[in-house]
Design an enzyme around this catalytic site. Structure first.
Site, PDB file in Angstrom:
ATOM      1  N   THR A  28       4.536  -0.271   6.623  1.00 43.12           N
ATOM      2  CA  THR A  28       3.444  -0.129   7.578  1.00 43.12           C
ATOM      3  C   THR A  28       4.025  -0.286   8.978  1.00 43.12           C
ATOM      4  O   THR A  28       4.498  -1.361   9.345  1.00 43.12           O
ATOM      5  CB  THR A  28       2.363  -1.206   7.338  1.00 43.12           C
ATOM      6  OG1 THR A  28       1.924  -1.104   5.991  1.00 43.12           O
ATOM      7  CG2 THR A  28       1.190  -1.001   8.282  1.00 43.12           C
ATOM      8  N   LYS A  58       1.748  -8.237  12.206  1.00 41.44           N
ATOM      9  CA  LYS A  58       2.397  -7.030  12.738  1.00 41.44           C
ATOM     10  C   LYS A  58       1.459  -5.819  12.622  1.00 41.44           C
ATOM     11  O   LYS A  58       1.278  -5.056  13.571  1.00 41.44           O
ATOM     12  CB  LYS A  58       3.694  -6.826  11.946  1.00 41.44           C
ATOM     13  CG  LYS A  58       4.462  -5.546  12.152  1.00 41.44           C
ATOM     14  CD  LYS A  58       4.449  -4.571  10.996  1.00 41.44           C
ATOM     15  CE  LYS A  58       4.576  -5.066   9.607  1.00 41.44           C
ATOM     16  NZ  LYS A  58       4.371  -4.085   8.552  1.00 41.44           N
ATOM     17  N   LYS A 107      -3.661   3.892   7.771  1.00 38.36           N
ATOM     18  CA  LYS A 107      -3.328   2.524   7.342  1.00 38.36           C
ATOM     19  C   LYS A 107      -3.816   1.494   8.370  1.00 38.36           C
ATOM     20  O   LYS A 107      -4.255   0.394   8.010  1.00 38.36           O
ATOM     21  CB  LYS A 107      -1.816   2.408   7.133  1.00 38.36           C
ATOM     22  CG  LYS A 107      -1.313   1.030   6.756  1.00 38.36           C
ATOM     23  CD  LYS A 107      -1.602   0.629   5.320  1.00 38.36           C
ATOM     24  CE  LYS A 107      -1.136  -0.812   5.091  1.00 38.36           C
ATOM     25  NZ  LYS A 107      -1.205  -1.250   3.721  1.00 38.36           N
TER      26      LYS A 107
END
Ligand code: NAP
Length: 288
Positions: free
Chosen positions: A96, A239, A171
């Site tokens: 990701t 993150k 995502k």
């Protein structure tokens, strides 16, 4: 493309199981990982090449899947592959990261005569282990069709969302939704504890109605037992939410859930809980 010869970089909570599925379907040639001990362990257990680095792996493979930690890792691995890749090599990134990183990585690989797909995944370590991940792909449709047997090895669902970066943007939306779900579950379960409700009866009751969710089913009971050692590290979620907040700010939408979740996960990291699962947000909701 000739016969698919697959490599896998990143043998962590997700990648180890995903590479195992590639071995199961007969496509895996070799693996690489930052800490070499994991590479050697996987290679020995599975009878495949344990490459010293992604560059060595690229010399033996024509499709390389990655599931590493963050943006800088994806770019470093992509550069190492590009420097050694045969023309036509396709890199599939399951980490990701931001859509900007996906665009940059595609440029690096295309300059070496190959192609790059962003293909982040959802479904957790359970989805990786049972080969039922949901894959959100972006990039060239022909390249995606060519590497489809690789994705089929560990996917329950594969969606092509558009050009390069569209998978990572999807995502980011996925992680925004999960952030809100985790806030609700953390607060709800802290309230349940304070009210003295029995988790054994409470959780199946909630899961049988409109409060049902993947996270409540998979992490509700462990969180109430104060176990946060499985699953998705909250430092990685922090993150992901930074990426989502940057997108939300640029789009000019309200992002209160992202701001609150980022602050909570930063607090947990400062308290030394960065390696714990995202459900550890429950710690911050309990009675002071
Ligand atoms: P993880 O357990 O920390 O594993 C990451 C692996 O990548 C480690 O084995 C690490 O090596 C390796 N690595 C990192 N940087 C590297 C580099 N530059 N070169 C080679 N190998 C490198 O993380 P994870 O949970 O598997 O997650 C991996 C990615 O998938 C992340 O981007 C995460 O956000 C995403 N993701 C995770 C989940 C989940 O539920 N866990 C679900 C969906 C997506 P070392 O052994 O040296 O640390």
């Amino acid at each position: 493309m000739n016969e698919l010869k697959a490599g896998f970089v990143g043998l962590g909570a997700m990648g180890w199981a995903m590479a195992g599925h590639l071995k199961r379907v007969g496509l895996l040639v070799g693996v690489a990982n930052r800490s070499i001990a994991k590479t050697k362990d996987f290679a020995q257990k599975n009878g495949v090449l344990g490459a010293v680095d992604p560059g060595e792996l690229a010399q033996h493979c024509n499709v390389i899947a990655l599931c590493v930690s963050a943006d800088a890792d994806v770019l470093a691995v992509t550069r190492a592959i590009a420097a050694n890749a045969q023309p036509g090599t396709i890199v599939i990134d399951h980490s990701t990261v931001s859509s900007k990183t996906a665009i940059e990585a595609q440029k690096i690989i295309r300059a070496a005569g190959g192609d790059f797909l962003d293909a982040p995944v959802s479904g957790g370590v359970e989805g990786a282990k049972n080969g039922k991940l949901s894959i959100m792909a972006g990039g060239d449709a022909d390249a995606l069709a060519r590497v489809r047997p690789v994705l089929d090895a560990y996917a329950g669902r594969i969606a092509h969302l558009g050009g390069i970066g569209a998978g990572q943007n999807t995502k980011a939306v996925n992680q925004t939704v999960i952030a809100g779900i985790m806030q609700g579950i953390g607060e709800g379960l802290a309230l349940a504890e304070a009210l003295g409700l029995d988790p054994a009866v409470l959780l199946p009751t909630l899961s049988g109605g409109a409060a049902q969710s993947w996270y409540l089913d998979k992490r509700g009971a462990s969180a109430m037992r104060n176990e946060f050692n499985v699953g998705f590290k909250l430092s990685l979620m922090h993150k992901d939410l930074g990426i989502a907040r940057d997108l939300a700010a640029a789009a000019g939408i309200h992002h209160d859930v992202l701001d609150k979740s980022l602050a909570d996960y930063a607090q947990l990291m400062a308290q030394g809980h960065g390696e714990e699962d995202v459900s550890a947000v429950l710690r911050l909701k309990r009675r002071r």
